[in-house]
Design a protein around this motif. Structure first.
Motif, PDB file in Angstrom:
ATOM      1  N   GLY A  51       0.634  -1.211   0.041  1.00 20.05           N
ATOM      2  CA  GLY A  51      -0.086   0.044   0.224  1.00 20.05           C
ATOM      3  C   GLY A  51       0.935   1.251  -0.231  1.00 20.05           C
ATOM      4  N   ALA A  52       1.964   1.309   0.902  1.00 16.91           N
ATOM      5  CA  ALA A  52       2.620   2.391   0.961  1.00 16.91           C
ATOM      6  C   ALA A  52       3.453   2.609  -0.474  1.00 16.91           C
ATOM      7  N   PHE A  53       3.976   1.593  -0.880  1.00 14.35           N
ATOM      8  CA  PHE A  53       4.820   1.460  -2.266  1.00 14.35           C
ATOM      9  C   PHE A  53       3.726   2.135  -3.397  1.00 14.35           C
ATOM     10  N   VAL A  54       2.748   1.662  -3.649  1.00 13.72           N
ATOM     11  CA  VAL A  54       1.740   2.239  -4.679  1.00 13.72           C
ATOM     12  C   VAL A  54       1.450   3.600  -4.309  1.00 13.72           C
ATOM     13  N   PRO A  79      10.033   9.119  -6.607  1.00 13.25           N
ATOM     14  CA  PRO A  79      10.941   8.349  -7.396  1.00 13.25           C
ATOM     15  C   PRO A  79      10.788   7.077  -6.592  1.00 13.25           C
ATOM     16  N   VAL A  80      10.932   5.943  -7.471  1.00 11.72           N
ATOM     17  CA  VAL A  80      10.854   4.392  -7.203  1.00 11.72           C
ATOM     18  C   VAL A  80      11.765   4.302  -5.959  1.00 11.72           C
ATOM     19  N   GLU A  81      12.688   4.822  -5.907  1.00 10.96           N
ATOM     20  CA  GLU A  81      13.494   4.382  -4.765  1.00 10.96           C
ATOM     21  C   GLU A  81      13.264   5.019  -3.167  1.00 10.96           C
ATOM     22  N   ALA A  82      12.299   5.989  -3.497  1.00  8.25           N
ATOM     23  CA  ALA A  82      11.793   6.626  -2.008  1.00  8.25           C
ATOM     24  C   ALA A  82      10.561   5.925  -1.750  1.00  8.25           C
ATOM     25  N   ALA A  83       9.862   5.489  -2.799  1.00 10.62           N
ATOM     26  CA  ALA A  83       8.608   4.837  -2.586  1.00 10.62           C
ATOM     27  C   ALA A  83       9.019   3.529  -2.053  1.00 10.62           C
ATOM     28  N   PHE A  84      10.106   2.790  -2.422  1.00 14.29           N
ATOM     29  CA  PHE A  84      10.438   1.335  -2.013  1.00 14.29           C
ATOM     30  C   PHE A  84      10.877   1.656  -0.456  1.00 14.29           C
ATOM     31  N   SER A  85      11.617   2.813  -0.159  1.00 12.08           N
ATOM     32  CA  SER A  85      11.922   3.016   1.220  1.00 12.08           C
ATOM     33  C   SER A  85      10.671   3.014   2.124  1.00 12.08           C
ATOM     34  N   SER A  86       9.771   3.638   1.607  1.00 14.11           N
ATOM     35  CA  SER A  86       8.410   3.947   2.413  1.00 14.11           C
ATOM     36  C   SER A  86       7.709   2.595   2.564  1.00 14.11           C
ATOM     37  N   ALA A  87       7.801   1.634   1.505  1.00 14.59           N
ATOM     38  CA  ALA A  87       7.286   0.366   1.699  1.00 14.59           C
ATOM     39  C   ALA A  87       7.788  -0.372   2.912  1.00 14.59           C
TER      40      ALA A  87
END
Length: 320
Positions: free
Chosen positions: A268-271, A279-287
């Motif tokens: 959920g956090a990633f999407v 950015p994808v890297e920041a979204a991954f970190s949030s995930a």
């Protein structure tokens, strides 16, 4: 000069064809032959797509949840979703919505999870699910198809979802296992989030070493099965594979109370962060932060926003 306006987040739709009313409780000890006196209980609306939608809303995002529901359990489930004020489209089915049961053993800290089989869906019912998604694909946004498939639903259901999402000019995200996952990968998706076990089942291998896990994730990317593969590894963190290479993140240290819902919180956090333009890297970190935040909560509870935002600052890249 006017301040620049924030970019509007891209729309997100989640799909849950096998929802479950999650019942959780605790007892001193689990053993056979006697009645087990339990403590207080709680009810949560569960199932992969619904949990993803609940996390997105908790983190301040907007989402449309599509799910099936039937019988008295389905009615209770629907009321719980309405109480959280999640915009949704409910697809009525004849069978009763299933229940899952989680018991924490107080004396040992062990957790027992009983996952029941969902009611069989007719061709008309699962076909309606497909039609609703096809009509509702958020152009330029994301469709998250998550969770197991109930009896009666064909193994290529998520592959069909991937096709209609692609035609609708959106990005398809799949989180499932077994044949449902493999057939979706054969169709090709934007993002997939397998565990080590689920990825190993797809390749028919144990994938015990980190090297074998990374190689398998990269193979999916190279074969065009997914643009991004987010491999979740529990307290070891996660690995993200793409054409750019591999990113490894360590999970921040937390006191683990329950891992139920950690994967859904991760997704959920990633999407959401992707939809918000991060950015994808920041979204991954949030995930990774959201998955860890969920592990801090008891029973079937999901992550909380304040925990996610705090842990985002503690996620670190793994050393090569």
């Amino acid at each position: 000069m006017e301040a620049p306006q924030p970019t509007r987040a891209k729309p997100i739709l989640t799909l849950t064809v096998n929802p479950a009313l999650d019942v959780s409780t605790s007892t001193e000890r689990v053993y056979s032959g006697h009645k087990l006196r339990c403590g207080g209980s709680r009810l949560d609306p569960g199932g992969g797509g619904i949990n993803v939608a609940r996390v997105i809303q908790r983190l301040g995002g907007n989402v449309l949840a599509v799910y099936s529901a039937g019988g008295p359990t389905g009615e209770a489930y629907r009321r719980l979703i309405e109480a959280e004020r999640i915009p949704s489209v409910v697809i009525p089915v004849q069978g009763d919505t299933r229940q899952n049961f989680t018991v924490d053993e107080d004396s040992t800290g062990n957790q027992f999870r009983f996952v029941l089989q969902g009611a069989e869906l007719s061709e008309g019912e699962w076909g309606t699910c497909l039609e609703v998604v096809a009509r509702s694909v958020p152009v330029g946004g994301y469709v998250v198809a998550s969770g197991s498939l109930p009896p009666g639903v064909p193994e290529d259901f998520y592959a069909r979802i991937a096709r209609v999402v692609r035609k609708g000019d959106a990005r398809c995200v799949v989180d499932s296992s077994g044949p449902a996952l493999s057939k979706a990968l054969a169709e090709g998706v934007f993002l997939v989030k397998p565990s080590r076990r689920e990825l190993g089942e797809h390749f028919g291998a144990l994938l015990q070493s980190e090297e074998s896990q990374v190689d398998a994730a990269l193979a999916l990317v190279a074969d065009g099965c997914a643009e991004y593969v987010a491999l979740t590894l529990g307290d070891a963190g996660a690995v993200l594979a793409s054409k750019k290479g591999v990113t490894r993140l360590q999970a921040p240290p937390v006191q683990v109370l329950s891992t139920v819902g950690a994967g859904d919180s991760f997704l959920g956090a990633f999407v959401l962060r992707l939809a918000q333009g991060h950015p994808v890297e920041a979204a991954f970190s949030s995930a990774v932060a959201a998955g860890s935040a969920a592990a801090m909560t008891p029973a079937t509870e999901l992550c909380h926003r304040h925990d996610v935002e705090r842990l985002e600052k503690e996620v670190t890249a793994a050393a090569d």
